[in-house]
Design a protein around this motif. Structure first.
Motif, short mmCIF file in Angstrom:
data_model
loop_
_atom_site.label_atom_id
_atom_site.label_comp_id
_atom_site.label_asym_id
_atom_site.label_seq_id
_atom_site.Cartn_x
_atom_site.Cartn_y
_atom_site.Cartn_z
N SER A 2 0.77 -1.27 0.10
CA SER A 2 0.17 0.02 -0.02
C SER A 2 0.62 1.22 0.06
O SER A 2 1.95 1.25 0.42
N LEU A 3 0.37 2.58 -0.47
CA LEU A 3 0.95 3.56 -0.60
C LEU A 3 1.18 4.08 1.02
O LEU A 3 2.14 4.70 1.20
N GLU A 5 0.24 2.91 4.71
CA GLU A 5 -0.27 1.87 5.88
C GLU A 5 -0.12 2.64 7.39
O GLU A 5 0.90 2.90 7.89
N GLN A 29 -5.46 1.19 5.50
CA GLN A 29 -4.37 1.15 4.31
C GLN A 29 -4.93 2.29 3.21
O GLN A 29 -6.25 2.14 3.00
N LEU A 30 -4.13 3.07 2.50
CA LEU A 30 -4.48 3.69 1.36
C LEU A 30 -3.78 3.45 0.01
O LEU A 30 -2.38 3.24 0.23
N GLU A 31 -4.48 2.97 -0.86
CA GLU A 31 -3.81 2.44 -2.17
C GLU A 31 -3.56 3.59 -3.21
O GLU A 31 -4.20 4.57 -2.90
N SER A 32 -2.68 3.59 -4.14
CA SER A 32 -2.58 4.38 -5.07
C SER A 32 -3.66 4.73 -5.82
O SER A 32 -4.37 3.72 -6.12
N GLU A 34 -6.48 5.86 -4.76
CA GLU A 34 -7.65 5.60 -3.97
C GLU A 34 -8.21 6.76 -3.34
O GLU A 34 -7.51 7.49 -2.84
N ASN A 72 5.13 4.53 1.69
CA ASN A 72 6.13 3.79 0.48
C ASN A 72 7.15 3.02 1.46
O ASN A 72 8.25 3.06 1.12
N SER A 207 -3.72 10.13 -4.57
CA SER A 207 -4.65 9.27 -3.51
C SER A 207 -5.29 10.47 -2.56
O SER A 207 -4.77 11.35 -2.26
N LYS A 224 -13.46 3.91 -0.41
CA LYS A 224 -13.62 3.15 0.94
C LYS A 224 -13.83 4.04 2.12
O LYS A 224 -13.57 5.40 1.74
N GLU A 313 -13.01 -6.93 2.84
CA GLU A 313 -12.44 -5.84 3.55
C GLU A 313 -13.36 -5.25 4.65
O GLU A 313 -13.05 -4.24 5.08
#
Length: 330
Positions: A2-3, A5, A29-32, A34, A72, A207, A224, A313
């Protein structure tokens, strides 16, 4: 990977009355690319989460006591102020609630934006001024020259917020945190700003973490949702899943409090959540929401519930959802 966490994050604030447990062990978590919405009433810990991530906690009164924030794959909770200054603006940036207080009243918009770009990108002011004009156009400002030469007080709330957004995205950070970005704006301008955030997310692949108390704000914006209460995330999942099947009584109450289009005033009353959030100085070891919950049992007042998973999730922290999970999973 994840980008961003956030793992078991705890943040405390020292006050004259004692130690406030503002954040109590949150994970997300935050994804790219998102968009994540942090939703909850005032005092639930949303803004403190943002300040913890951005490294903007007041040094003398607040501190992260446990957990990690990995950007990262780097744990930025261990960063010095100098190291944090290198990633603010470049890798993550924040939009605050009130654009008038976020801008310097003694400098014109163009000066503030140009100097920010010049400093972050290490270019001269002439080049930075051209970039400033570009980013103001990018956020939907048509009369760029007028705005560049205007002081913050001379602009409307919506124009000021667009200028702040232009400043935050000018260095194209990977993460943009928007803390109640539409609170001080009327309904029409709110919609425009939310549409702009979605456009920025899609076109620049930035994001976004949007902080709000209003479920209506995130319905068509976020991917989310994390619902916060008393410094904890008590429900988490995809936006579609949260809206179609909210599991926690608090989430259900927040959604029912949003007026629907076409709702007839005499026949459909908005549901309110009785009571007030708990005092963060004296949090119970049991369920913090129990005193306000219409479904609470004796167990809720005696123990702290665990996460109950519903797949995709989606989880809720509630004793009364355990039977639902068995039915849901078979």
């Amino acid at each position: 990977m994840s980008l961003l966490e956030v793992c078991n994050l705890h943040t405390e604030i020292t006050t004259p009355r004692g130690m406030v447990k503002a954040i109590n062990g949150i994970d997300f978590q935050l994804e790219s690319g998102e968009i994540l919405a942090l939703v909850g009433e005032s005092g639930s810990g949303k803004s403190m989460t943002a300040m913890s991530i951005m490294g903007l906690l007041p040094k003398k009164t607040a501190r992260i006591t446990e957990g990690s924030i990995r950007l990262n794959e780097r744990d930025i909770t261990k960063f010095s102020e100098k190291e944090y200054n290198l990633i603010r603006g470049q890798e993550m940036a924040m939009i605050f609630q009130n654009p008038l207080t976020a801008l310097d009243p003694t400098y014109k918009i163009g000066q503030q934006l140009s100097k920010t770009i010049a400093f972050r990108k290490n270019i001269n002011l002439k080049e930075a001024k051209k970039e400033a004009s570009y980013w103001l156009e990018k956020v939907g400002i048509s009369d760029v020259d007028r705005v560049m030469n205007a002081y913050p007080h001379a602009l409307s709330g919506g124009m000021r917020q667009r200028a702040v957004i232009a400043m935050t995205i000018s260095c194209q950070p990977k993460i943009l945190i928007a803390d109640e970005p539409t609170t001080a704006l009327d309904a029409t301008i709110q919609k425009q700003i939310l549409t702009l955030l979605k456009k920025i997310n899609q076109e620049l692949n930035i994001s976004v973490i949007i902080i709000t108390h209003d479920f209506g704000v995130v319905a068509n914006l976020s991917d989310k949702v994390a619902v916060m209460y008393a410094g904890k995330i008590i429900e988490y999942g995809e936006t579609r899943s949260i809206f179609s099947s909210p599991r926690h009584p608090y989430t259900q109450g927040l959604i029912k409090a949003v007026p629907e289009i076409g709702m007839k005033k005499l026949h459909h009353r908005l549901v309110q959540i009785d009571g007030s959030p708990p005092d963060l100085l004296t949090l119970p070891k049991s369920c913090s929401f129990a005193p306000r919950c219409r479904e609470a049992t004796s167990r809720c007042f005696a123990q702290a519930p665990n996460k109950v998973a519903f797949g995709n999730e989606h989880f809720a922290v509630c004793f009364n959802r355990e039977a639902e999970r068995r039915d849901h999973t078979g």
